[in-house]
Design a protein around this motif. Structure first.
Motif, PDB file in Angstrom:
ATOM      1  N   ASN A 149      29.495  42.568  38.011  1.00 23.83           N
ATOM      2  CA  ASN A 149      29.629  41.141  37.732  1.00 23.83           C
ATOM      3  C   ASN A 149      30.162  40.297  38.883  1.00 23.83           C
ATOM      4  OD1 ASN A 149      28.673  41.208  35.040  1.00 23.83           O
ATOM      5  ND2 ASN A 149      30.629  42.093  34.396  1.00 23.83           N
ATOM      6  N   SER A 151      30.030  39.702  43.233  1.00 22.13           N
ATOM      7  CA  SER A 151      29.462  40.016  44.538  1.00 22.13           C
ATOM      8  C   SER A 151      30.524  39.795  45.603  1.00 22.13           C
ATOM      9  CB  SER A 151      28.241  39.144  44.829  1.00 22.13           C
ATOM     10  OG  SER A 151      27.841  39.313  46.181  1.00 22.13           O
ATOM     11  N   SER A 154      29.002  37.746  48.721  1.00 25.49           N
ATOM     12  CA  SER A 154      28.912  36.282  48.632  1.00 25.49           C
ATOM     13  C   SER A 154      30.126  35.653  47.944  1.00 25.49           C
ATOM     14  CB  SER A 154      27.637  35.872  47.894  1.00 25.49           C
ATOM     15  OG  SER A 154      27.642  36.387  46.570  1.00 25.49           O
ATOM     16  N   THR A 156      31.101  35.665  44.774  1.00 22.31           N
ATOM     17  CA  THR A 156      30.675  34.912  43.596  1.00 22.31           C
ATOM     18  C   THR A 156      30.658  35.800  42.360  1.00 22.31           C
ATOM     19  OG1 THR A 156      28.346  35.409  44.059  1.00 22.31           O
ATOM     20  CG2 THR A 156      29.198  33.316  44.897  1.00 22.31           C
ATOM     21  N   LYS A 158      28.578  36.910  39.328  1.00 22.34           N
ATOM     22  CA  LYS A 158      27.133  36.993  39.085  1.00 22.34           C
ATOM     23  C   LYS A 158      26.746  36.635  37.656  1.00 22.34           C
ATOM     24  CE  LYS A 158      26.922  41.219  41.367  1.00 22.34           C
ATOM     25  NZ  LYS A 158      26.228  42.475  41.660  1.00 22.34           N
ATOM     26  N   ASP A 159      27.586  36.940  36.691  1.00 23.90           N
ATOM     27  CA  ASP A 159      27.276  36.709  35.281  1.00 23.90           C
ATOM     28  C   ASP A 159      27.687  35.285  34.894  1.00 23.90           C
ATOM     29  OD1 ASP A 159      28.441  36.793  32.302  1.00 23.90           O
ATOM     30  OD2 ASP A 159      26.809  38.264  32.465  1.00 23.90           O
ATOM     31  N   GLU A 160      26.726  34.477  34.453  1.00 21.79           N
ATOM     32  CA  GLU A 160      27.000  33.062  34.140  1.00 21.79           C
ATOM     33  C   GLU A 160      27.992  32.885  32.995  1.00 21.79           C
ATOM     34  OE1 GLU A 160      23.772  30.291  33.786  1.00 21.79           O
ATOM     35  OE2 GLU A 160      22.621  31.355  35.320  1.00 21.79           O
TER      36      GLU A 160
END
Length: 177
Positions: A149, A151, A154, A156, A158-160
Motif C-alpha cells: 500500500n 511506494s 515515490s 505515496t 497507493k491505495d485510494e
C-alpha cells in the motif's frame, strides 16, 4: 502554529514505521513538525540498578523534546502483538524520569506492518498504555500491508481508500491540537 514531535517505536534501520512517520509529518503544513529517529537516543536496558547509577542523558534529552512539543505523532511497530522491547525500554526510562511525561500532549498514534492487521495489536496496546502517562490519544490509524500500500520510491500511498482515511485522521488531528 503548534510544535509537533514525531517518531516511531522502532530501532530498525529500515523501519516502515519510521517511513510512515516521515510521510505523515511531510503532509502536515499548518504546524511545525520535527521528526526524530529514536535510534539516535541509545539507552541501556532499564533496571533499578541502572536507575540507581544515573538516568541516561539521551532519556533526559528526549524528555525535554517531548516537553517542548504541543503534540506527538508516534508510530508503534509490533513484535508478537505488542510494541517492541526497544520502545518499551524508552517508555520505561521516560516514565521513571517523570511519571506524567505526556501530560498535556495530544497524540496521533499509528502503526504499520507488512501484514493485513497493520500492527493493530501494538496500536491497541499503546492506546491503553500511553494515557497512563498523561497523554491524550486524539486519533489513531492502522496502516495495513505496508509494502503493498505504500511506494517508498515515490513516497505515496497507493491505495485510494487508505489514503482518504489517513487524510481524514490527519485533518482531525491537526484541528484538535
Amino acid at each position: 502554529m503548534k510544535n509537533i514531535l514525531a517518531f516511531s517505536g522502532s530501532n530498525s534501520s529500515t523501519s516502515i514505521n519510521q517511513k510512515l512517520v516521515e510521510y505523515v509529518a511531510s503532509k502536515i503544513k499548518e504546524h511545525k513538525v520535527k521528526v526524530v529517529n529514536l535510534i539516535d537516543y541509545p539507552m541501556p536496558m532499564y533496571s533499578e540498578d541502572e536507575e540507581k547509577n544515573s538516568f541516561p542523558g539521551m532519556a533526559m534529552g528526549l524528555k525535554q523534546q517531548i516537553s517542548e512539543a504541543d503534540a506527538l505523532i508516534i508510530s508503534v511497530n509490533e513484535h508478537n502483538g505488542s510494541w517492541s522491547a526497544f520502545f518499551k525500554n524508552i517508555i520505561d526510562w521516560l516514565s521513571r524520569l517523570d511519571r506524567n511525561f505526556l501530560v498535556g500532549k495530544k497524540i496521533l498514534l499509528m502503526s504499520t506492518a507488512p501484514g493485513k492487521r497493520g500492527g493493530v495489536g501494538s496500536l491497541e496496546y499503546a492506546k491503553s498504555v500511553l494515557p497512563r502517562f498523561g497523554g491524550e490519544v486524539v486519533e489513531s490509524f492502522s496502516f495495513p500491508s505496508f509494502y503493498n500500500n505504500f511506494s517508498s520510491d515515490s513516497n505515496t500511498v497507493k491505495d485510494e481508500t487508505l489514503l482518504l482515511g489517513l487524510n481524514q485522521v490527519l485533518s482531525t488531528f491537526a484541528h484538535q491540537i
